[in-house]
Design an enzyme around this catalytic site. Structure first.
Site, mmCIF file in Angstrom:
data_model
loop_
_atom_site.group_PDB
_atom_site.id
_atom_site.type_symbol
_atom_site.label_atom_id
_atom_site.label_comp_id
_atom_site.label_asym_id
_atom_site.label_seq_id
_atom_site.Cartn_x
_atom_site.Cartn_y
_atom_site.Cartn_z
ATOM 1 N N ARG A 116 0.884 -1.165 0.000
ATOM 2 C CA ARG A 116 0.000 0.000 0.000
ATOM 3 C C ARG A 116 0.920 1.213 0.000
ATOM 4 O O ARG A 116 1.618 1.474 0.985
ATOM 5 C CB ARG A 116 -0.908 -0.018 1.232
ATOM 6 C CG ARG A 116 -1.891 1.157 1.304
ATOM 7 C CD ARG A 116 -2.752 1.034 2.552
ATOM 8 N NE ARG A 116 -3.528 2.224 2.790
ATOM 9 C CZ ARG A 116 -4.785 2.410 2.406
ATOM 10 N NH1 ARG A 116 -5.397 1.450 1.737
ATOM 11 N NH2 ARG A 116 -5.427 3.519 2.681
ATOM 12 N N ASP A 238 -16.573 9.395 -2.345
ATOM 13 C CA ASP A 238 -15.340 9.254 -1.576
ATOM 14 C C ASP A 238 -15.003 10.621 -0.993
ATOM 15 O O ASP A 238 -15.603 11.631 -1.363
ATOM 16 C CB ASP A 238 -14.220 8.749 -2.498
ATOM 17 C CG ASP A 238 -13.007 8.233 -1.734
ATOM 18 O OD1 ASP A 238 -13.040 8.204 -0.488
ATOM 19 O OD2 ASP A 238 -12.012 7.856 -2.388
ATOM 20 N N CYS A 278 -16.035 4.008 0.338
ATOM 21 C CA CYS A 278 -14.930 3.111 0.690
ATOM 22 C C CYS A 278 -14.389 3.346 2.101
ATOM 23 O O CYS A 278 -13.626 2.507 2.608
ATOM 24 C CB CYS A 278 -13.815 3.209 -0.347
ATOM 25 S SG CYS A 278 -13.195 4.881 -0.611
ATOM 26 N N ARG A 306 -14.064 -6.518 2.162
ATOM 27 C CA ARG A 306 -12.630 -6.404 1.911
ATOM 28 C C ARG A 306 -11.945 -7.691 2.365
ATOM 29 O O ARG A 306 -11.020 -8.180 1.697
ATOM 30 C CB ARG A 306 -12.048 -5.200 2.668
ATOM 31 C CG ARG A 306 -12.367 -3.845 2.075
ATOM 32 C CD ARG A 306 -11.624 -3.587 0.781
ATOM 33 N NE ARG A 306 -10.188 -3.610 0.961
ATOM 34 C CZ ARG A 306 -9.467 -2.580 1.415
ATOM 35 N NH1 ARG A 306 -10.052 -1.428 1.721
ATOM 36 N NH2 ARG A 306 -8.156 -2.687 1.540
#
Length: 319
Positions: A116, A238, A278, A306
């Site tokens: 990430r 978002d 999200c 997820r």
């Protein structure tokens, strides 16, 4: 899909990287979605499934996260393996070691790497140097694991994906890039409403439209939130300033002031629309409390998935 086709699909995914949905065919994406749903059922019923017993996933975090770390770590444990958390301060990358040397070295210790990070180039270079599967946990360009979990959630709620309309209101960021590509691959209709100066990347738009043409989907870009949201089956937003763009918060609040998802604008969507985000969310900013905490919201179903979607990716690539 026949049993033989499923076996062939499973064999074709072993050892591959998961850098973006653009690299996967519609059939491969649907296979991962079906696998995620199956693994979720197994987990809910207490049925053990540990194809990664004895294997280790290295998790490189240059960007912090709640959902990404917990879901990958728990998912790897449930699959029988072990997850190793590596912050940017734990690695020699921060002291000048090359991505290639890091990838080569970690491949000797690990069975898979999740990263990430900020620059998408970092993920690409890591995958080129590694000899084990590399999974994109998020970059500034894409967020494929989240998009996969999102489409799993829609599939569970609606029973199908092809032909549905998803409206995205807000910044043309990494999240919308992965959603656009996923929608295109799955034959969905997507509409994106963003203010001027905050459009999605033109290359991603081009690739998405090319893929949509092959599956019966479509992609609309507009400044008009009503045009985007009208008759939508799914409404998505978002944060206005993603991680790394906090210094632009004040300017973005001005630019996005007419792009809040609220009760007024969602009245143009279908009555049974699904609201998605999200997370983390800023209530009262990109979305009103009445929408995000209302009866159409499925944000925590997304968050849970997820775990299951990423388990599907790890099991398919690393087993």
């Amino acid at each position: 899909m026949s049993e033989i086709a499923i076996q062939d699909m499973a064999a074709s995914l072993k050892g591959r990287d998961f850098l973006g949905l653009v690299d996967y065919t519609p059939e491969e994406i649907r296979y991962l979605l079906d696998l995620a749903i199956d693994l979720k059922k197994k987990q809910k019923s207490g049925q053990p499934f540990q194809p990664l017993k004895g294997k280790t996933l290295g998790m490189i975090f240059e960007k912090s996260s709640t959902r990404t770390r917990v879901s990958f770590e728990v998912g790897m444990y449930q699959l029988g393996g072990h997850a190793l958390f590596l912050s940017k301060n734990d690695l020699q990358l921060g002291r000048g070691e090359t991505i290639w040397d890091t990838a080569q070295t970690m491949s000797r210790y690990l069975d898979g790497i999740m990263i990430r990070t900020y620059a998408h180039r970092t993920v690409i270079d890591l995958a080129r140097g590694a000899t084990v599967p590399v999974i994109n946990g998020l970059t500034d360009r894409s967020h494929p694991c989240q998009a996969l979990a999102d489409y799993q959630t829609v599939l569970e709620q609606k029973g199908k994906l092809q032909g549905l309309k998803i409206a995205y209101i807000g910044d043309g960021n990494n999240m919308v890039h992965s959603l656009m590509m996923g929608a295109a691959k799955l034959g969905m209709h997507m509409a994106v409403a963003s203010p001027e100066g905050y459009d999605p990347d033109p290359e991603v738009v081009k690739n998405s439209r090319e893929n949509a043409a092959l599956t019966g989907g479509s992609l609309l870009l507009t400044r008009d939130t009503r045009e985007a949201i009208e008759n939508a089956d799914v409404v998505y937003t978002d944060v206005w300033a993603s991680m790394g763009f906090e210094s632009e918060q004040s300017a973005r609040e001005i630019a996005f002031k007419n792009y809040q998802v609220n009760e007024e604008i969602t009245s143009y969507a279908k009555k049974d629309y699904l609201f998605m985000h999200c997370l983390p969310a800023h209530r009262g900013e990109e979305v009103s409390e009445g929408v995000i905490d209302g009866p159409n919201s499925i944000i925590f179903d997304q968050a849970e998935n997820r775990l299951h979607a990423q388990k599907a990716v790890m099991a398919a690539l690393m087993s």
